[in-house]
Design a protein around this motif. Structure first.
Motif, PDB file in Angstrom:
ATOM      1  N   LEU A  33       0.827  -1.208   0.000  1.00 13.23           N
ATOM      2  CA  LEU A  33       0.000   0.000   0.000  1.00 13.23           C
ATOM      3  C   LEU A  33       0.867   1.267   0.000  1.00 13.23           C
ATOM      4  CD1 LEU A  33      -2.855  -1.013   2.457  1.00 13.23           C
ATOM      5  CD2 LEU A  33      -3.019  -0.716  -0.021  1.00 13.23           C
ATOM      6  N   ALA A  34       1.968   1.217   0.747  1.00 15.87           N
ATOM      7  CA  ALA A  34       2.878   2.362   0.772  1.00 15.87           C
ATOM      8  C   ALA A  34       3.499   2.573  -0.607  1.00 15.87           C
ATOM      9  CB  ALA A  34       3.959   2.157   1.826  1.00 15.87           C
ATOM     10  N   ALA A  35       3.898   1.483  -1.283  1.00 18.25           N
ATOM     11  CA  ALA A  35       4.471   1.586  -2.624  1.00 18.25           C
ATOM     12  C   ALA A  35       3.431   2.129  -3.608  1.00 18.25           C
ATOM     13  CB  ALA A  35       4.991   0.227  -3.080  1.00 18.25           C
ATOM     14  N   GLU A  36       2.208   1.629  -3.492  1.00 19.48           N
ATOM     15  CA  GLU A  36       1.143   2.106  -4.372  1.00 19.48           C
ATOM     16  C   GLU A  36       0.861   3.577  -4.114  1.00 19.48           C
ATOM     17  OE1 GLU A  36      -3.518   1.088  -5.496  1.00 19.48           O
ATOM     18  OE2 GLU A  36      -2.466  -0.171  -4.055  1.00 19.48           O
ATOM     19  N   ASN A  37       0.881   3.970  -2.851  1.00 23.10           N
ATOM     20  CA  ASN A  37       0.670   5.362  -2.465  1.00 23.10           C
ATOM     21  C   ASN A  37       1.753   6.250  -3.085  1.00 23.10           C
ATOM     22  OD1 ASN A  37      -0.325   7.631  -1.272  1.00 23.10           O
ATOM     23  ND2 ASN A  37       0.322   7.126   0.800  1.00 23.10           N
ATOM     24  N   ARG A  38       3.025   5.822  -3.000  1.00 19.00           N
ATOM     25  CA  ARG A  38       4.133   6.577  -3.601  1.00 19.00           C
ATOM     26  C   ARG A  38       3.942   6.704  -5.104  1.00 19.00           C
ATOM     27  NH1 ARG A  38       7.253   3.712   0.015  1.00 19.00           N
ATOM     28  NH2 ARG A  38       7.763   2.157  -1.565  1.00 19.00           N
ATOM     29  N   ALA A  39       3.576   5.605  -5.746  1.00 20.83           N
ATOM     30  CA  ALA A  39       3.382   5.625  -7.200  1.00 20.83           C
ATOM     31  C   ALA A  39       2.254   6.585  -7.586  1.00 20.83           C
ATOM     32  CB  ALA A  39       3.080   4.217  -7.707  1.00 20.83           C
ATOM     33  N   LEU A  40       1.164   6.557  -6.822  1.00 18.18           N
ATOM     34  CA  LEU A  40       0.048   7.459  -7.119  1.00 18.18           C
ATOM     35  C   LEU A  40       0.436   8.914  -6.895  1.00 18.18           C
ATOM     36  CD1 LEU A  40      -2.939   5.415  -5.633  1.00 18.18           C
ATOM     37  CD2 LEU A  40      -2.470   5.868  -8.056  1.00 18.18           C
ATOM     38  N   ARG A  41       1.213   9.179  -5.836  1.00 16.18           N
ATOM     39  CA  ARG A  41       1.666  10.559  -5.580  1.00 16.18           C
ATOM     40  C   ARG A  41       2.579  11.049  -6.701  1.00 16.18           C
ATOM     41  NH1 ARG A  41       0.746  12.704  -0.439  1.00 16.18           N
ATOM     42  NH2 ARG A  41      -0.066  11.193   1.050  1.00 16.18           N
ATOM     43  N   GLU A  42       3.474  10.189  -7.173  1.00 23.97           N
ATOM     44  CA  GLU A  42       4.365  10.560  -8.271  1.00 23.97           C
ATOM     45  C   GLU A  42       3.564  10.841  -9.539  1.00 23.97           C
ATOM     46  OE1 GLU A  42       7.171   7.383  -8.617  1.00 23.97           O
ATOM     47  OE2 GLU A  42       8.194   7.901  -6.739  1.00 23.97           O
ATOM     48  N   GLN A  43       2.549   9.997  -9.793  1.00 28.46           N
ATOM     49  CA  GLN A  43       1.703  10.206 -10.967  1.00 28.46           C
ATOM     50  C   GLN A  43       0.946  11.519 -10.850  1.00 28.46           C
ATOM     51  OE1 GLN A  43      -1.121   7.080 -11.682  1.00 28.46           O
ATOM     52  NE2 GLN A  43      -1.928   8.027 -13.536  1.00 28.46           N
ATOM     53  N   LEU A  44       0.459  11.814  -9.648  1.00 28.33           N
ATOM     54  CA  LEU A  44      -0.269  13.055  -9.418  1.00 28.33           C
ATOM     55  C   LEU A  44       0.644  14.263  -9.650  1.00 28.33           C
ATOM     56  CD1 LEU A  44      -2.861  14.486  -8.473  1.00 28.33           C
ATOM     57  CD2 LEU A  44      -2.004  14.272  -6.134  1.00 28.33           C
ATOM     58  N   GLU A  45       1.857  14.199  -9.131  1.00 26.21           N
ATOM     59  CA  GLU A  45       2.818  15.289  -9.328  1.00 26.21           C
ATOM     60  C   GLU A  45       3.141  15.459 -10.804  1.00 26.21           C
ATOM     61  OE1 GLU A  45       6.164  14.440  -6.863  1.00 26.21           O
ATOM     62  OE2 GLU A  45       5.075  14.792  -5.002  1.00 26.21           O
TER      63      GLU A  45
END
Length: 87
Positions: A11-23
């Motif tokens: 979940l933490a990895a997915e969260n990081r990936a989603l934040r990077e995509q959002l940025e």
């Protein structure tokens, strides 16, 4: 506990990936908006140049018409004087 820790890591990895995509998406949107604004500024500068040129042309035309009007007023005064003498 191990399963929960593993799920937490995923979940933490997915969260990081989603934040990077959002940025990345936000940066792309900002770049597009900047490009639109730059294009708009260029268009406004061109319009401003066109209007400035038109204004200068109108000033020159106005000056010519004022000179012509003064000449016509002098001519009208001369003709008025001649008409008075003729009477």
């Amino acid at each position: 506990v191990a399963v929960l820790l593993e799920e937490k890591g995923h979940l933490a990895a997915e969260n990081r990936a989603l934040r990077e995509q959002l940025e990345s998406d936000a940066a792309g949107a900002a770049a597009k908006k900047l490009l639109r604004l730059q294009t708009q500024v260029e268009e406004l500068q061109e319009e401003n140049y066109r209007l400035e040129s038109g204004r200068e042309e109108l000033r020159a035309r106005c000056s010519r018409l004022e000179q012509e009007a003064r000449g016509l007023q002098l001519r009208a005064q001369e003709l008025s004087g001649l008409a008075g003498e003729a009477r």
